[in-house]
Every structure is written in C-alpha cells, then in structure tokens.
Design a protein around this motif. Structure first.
Motif, PDB file in Angstrom:
ATOM      1  N   GLU A  10       0.790  -1.131   0.000  1.00 40.59           N
ATOM      2  CA  GLU A  10       0.430   0.162   0.026  1.00 40.59           C
ATOM      3  C   GLU A  10       0.617   1.617  -0.124  1.00 40.59           C
ATOM      4  N   GLU A  11       2.226   0.859   1.187  1.00 43.12           N
ATOM      5  CA  GLU A  11       2.614   2.709   0.643  1.00 43.12           C
ATOM      6  C   GLU A  11       3.810   3.036  -0.266  1.00 43.12           C
ATOM      7  N   LYS A  13       2.799   1.857  -3.603  1.00 46.11           N
ATOM      8  CA  LYS A  13       1.706   2.147  -4.001  1.00 46.11           C
ATOM      9  C   LYS A  13       1.388   3.403  -4.506  1.00 46.11           C
ATOM     10  N   LYS A  14       1.000   4.456  -2.990  1.00 49.42           N
ATOM     11  CA  LYS A  14       1.336   5.272  -2.750  1.00 49.42           C
ATOM     12  C   LYS A  14       2.231   6.541  -3.015  1.00 49.42           C
ATOM     13  N   GLN A  15       3.653   5.592  -3.086  1.00 48.71           N
ATOM     14  CA  GLN A  15       5.221   6.226  -3.525  1.00 48.71           C
ATOM     15  C   GLN A  15       4.881   6.412  -4.729  1.00 48.71           C
TER      16      GLN A  15
END
Length: 349
Positions: A10-11, A13-15
């Motif tokens: 999840e992190e 993909k945010k980056q």
C-alpha cells in the motif's frame, strides 16, 4: 543492506503515485551460463535498487528474464549496468508499446530453477541450438508464404485478446504443456516453414530450440516477440499483421497493438479485451470484463463474489482462509471455472 523489500504494498503504491518523473517500461532476457545465480542476483539487486528500478526479474543458471520500469532520468545508467555484464552486453531491450509508466511498484529479483519453466528433462537439449531469427520485415514476408505455419507460444488468455493473422493457438495455459503439444500438432507440417512467436521472445526462442531438438528443420522465431515487432513495424512503416491487444504480465495487463477488439466480455459477451482480476480476494480470477459489467458486479466475476465483497473485511478474511486458488484463469475453451462459480451464480456460460 537488506536485499529485499520491507515496505508494505500500500505504501509503495502511494510512493509510485506521488512520483513527479516519468518511467519507462522495459523487458529483456538472455540465455546464458550463470555459475552462481544467487551472487549475481544480490549484486544486480543492489545496482538496480540504487537506480529506483521496479519490476520482476528471474535469475537461473540458464540466464535472466526481466520485466521492469526505470525512471527516465536513470535510463542511461541502467543500460550501463546491464551492458556492464559480458553476457548481456548489447542485448535487445524491449521498450513497451503502450506505456503509462505505472507497470510496477516494487523491485523483486528472484532465483529460479529456470527462467522459463519448460518441463524439459532431456540432458541433450541445448537452448543455444535454436531456430532462425526473423525481424518484423522478414516475418511479414515469410507469413505470406502458403508453406508457412505460424504458432503462438503464449497462453490461452493471451491469445484470446490478440494474435497474429492466421496464427495457431496451442490450447494450454502453461508453457510446459505447450511444448510437447506443439511437436504433436506440427507433425503433419514438418516440411513447412514454422514461425513461433511470443510476447518478448523468451518463450518462442526456447520453443524453436525444442522443435529442432525433436527433428524439425525449418524453424524460425520472431526476434523480440510482439513488442519488438510492433515497434519495428511503426519505425519501418510496415503492415501490422497483429490483431488486437498484447497481454503483458504487469499492472497494465495489456498494450494496444492492433485496432480491432477480437475478444468478448466473459460476462455479457460484448466486444471487450480488458483483463481484470476479480475484486473478491478469495477468488482473484483473471477474466475479461467490460465497463458495464464492472459497474454491475463491482469488478467481480459473479454474483457470488459480488455478495462477498459487500461483507465486512473480517468476514471476507474468514471466508478466504485456507482457500487454494491455484491457477485462477478463466479459459472458456476448457471451461476452467472454480466449481462454486458453476453452481448457478456465474453468468458466463
């Protein structure tokens, strides 16, 4: 330094979504004799990690197979790294045809028994004794010869959404099954020209060697596969003999090559070539779904799965606990559906 990722998906993909620079999606492979795959893997991981390369790379004693994305500003440095290895110096780098730069979001470099699982146990088989390369121009010319047979060495779900004109499907979803099937199917065509192709060249190159190993003589394979063919057809202003979409094994799940849509939504039958995975994580079936059905079933493959995704996450987790999804691919020619999706809830018949 840790030689693998420890950040949540999840992190990551945010980056990726927050990146302000462009990425380039590239694939490459090379059959070679790698003496120590693990040591090579570790060294390569460190080099590519520093360049913010994402993607999936397999390393084995027989060579390397990679599908990755690279920040455009690091592309030259990436090429220098790859070409810095003697066995990869000057190899072809297949640049994606239809690329949004969001194909991968993490770097994974893994060692494997083989870079392409083939089921070949014959010690006399030699991958380096392979068929003749054909570039896009030579492919088009030989394809016009009535004594030519074109074989698609990709899986059923890849062939379904796009393939070359008059190409024969080897009806299976695994390469190891396709190799002996291709030999059997081509027995009556031994005197003809046999052209084999795949996405980027890695499967058809090994398949051409296997055909030669089994006594075939006039065997060819498309250099760089569909990706290189498409790029060269545009560059050289050639007729594009590929119909439909090229399935790719990253988050894009396909890139447009031909203008036609040659497949159908697996739920309603409307013209469609958009692959997706069922939003029910306990299913995750890979299938083709149009926009109307995606809205109707909320991205699910059936009413049953639609009902599951409406449940609280805790209840969904309980339902999928212990489920073995296996190879969750919808193959209409073999009706490969999970048994519970055949009990009246699945509209695809």
């Amino acid at each position: 330094m840790v030689l693998h990722n420890r950040v949540s998906a999840e992190e990551l993909k945010k980056q990726l979504a927050a990146e302000t620079f462009k990425r380039k999606t590239v694939s490459f492979y090379q059959y070679a004799d790698i003496k120590d795959p693990q040591a090579f893997r570790d060294q390569l991981y460190l080099q590519l990690y520093d360049l913010k390369v994402f993607g999936r790379i397999y390393v084995a004693r027989e060579g390397i197979n990679a599908q990755i994305s690279i920040p455009e500003h690091n592309y030259d440095a990436f090429v220098a790294v790859i070409y810095g290895y003697d066995f990869m110096n000057g190899i072809r780098l297949n640049v994606a045809v239809d690329d949004n730069g969001k194909s991968f979001w993490v770097l994974k470099v893994k060692t494997r028994e083989k870079i392409v699982a083939d089921g070949i146990n014959d010690p006399n088989f030699n991958i380096l004794k392979r068929g003749k390369y054909l570039n896009a121009k030579a492919f088009n010319a030989l394809a016009e010869d009535p004594d030519t047979v074109i074989i698609d060495m990709r899986n059923h779900y890849e062939y379904e959404v796009g393939h070359f004109e008059n190409a024969i499907e080897i009806p299976s979803d695994t390469f190891r099954e396709q190799l002996p099937m291709a030999v059997e199917m081509m027995k009556e065509h031994k005197d003809k020209n046999i052209i084999m192709y795949c996405t980027g060249g890695i499967r058809c190159e090994k398949a051409s060697a296997y055909m030669l190993h089994n006594g075939f003589d006039n065997v060819f394979h498309l250099e760089g596969g569909i990706i290189e063919y498409s790029n060269k057809a545009k560059e050289w202003n050639l007729q594009n003999k590929f119909r439909g979409k090229n399935f790719v094994f990253d988050d894009r799940l396909g890139e447009r090559i031909g203008d036609e849509i040659i497949s159908q939504c697996h739920q309603c039958g409307a013209p469609c070539d958009t692959h997706t995975n069922c939003k029910n994580e306990g299913c995750h079936l890979l299938f083709i779904q149009c926009e109307a059905c995606a809205e109707k079933y909320r991205g699910c493959c059936s009413e049953a799965c639609h009902e599951v995704v409406l449940l609280p996450e805790e209840e969904q987790a309980k339902l999928r606990k212990g489920i073995d999804k296996g190879q969750m691919i919808f193959n209409k020619s073999k009706q490969r559906l999970r048994p519970r999706l055949q009990e009246g809830n699945n509209p695809r018949t």
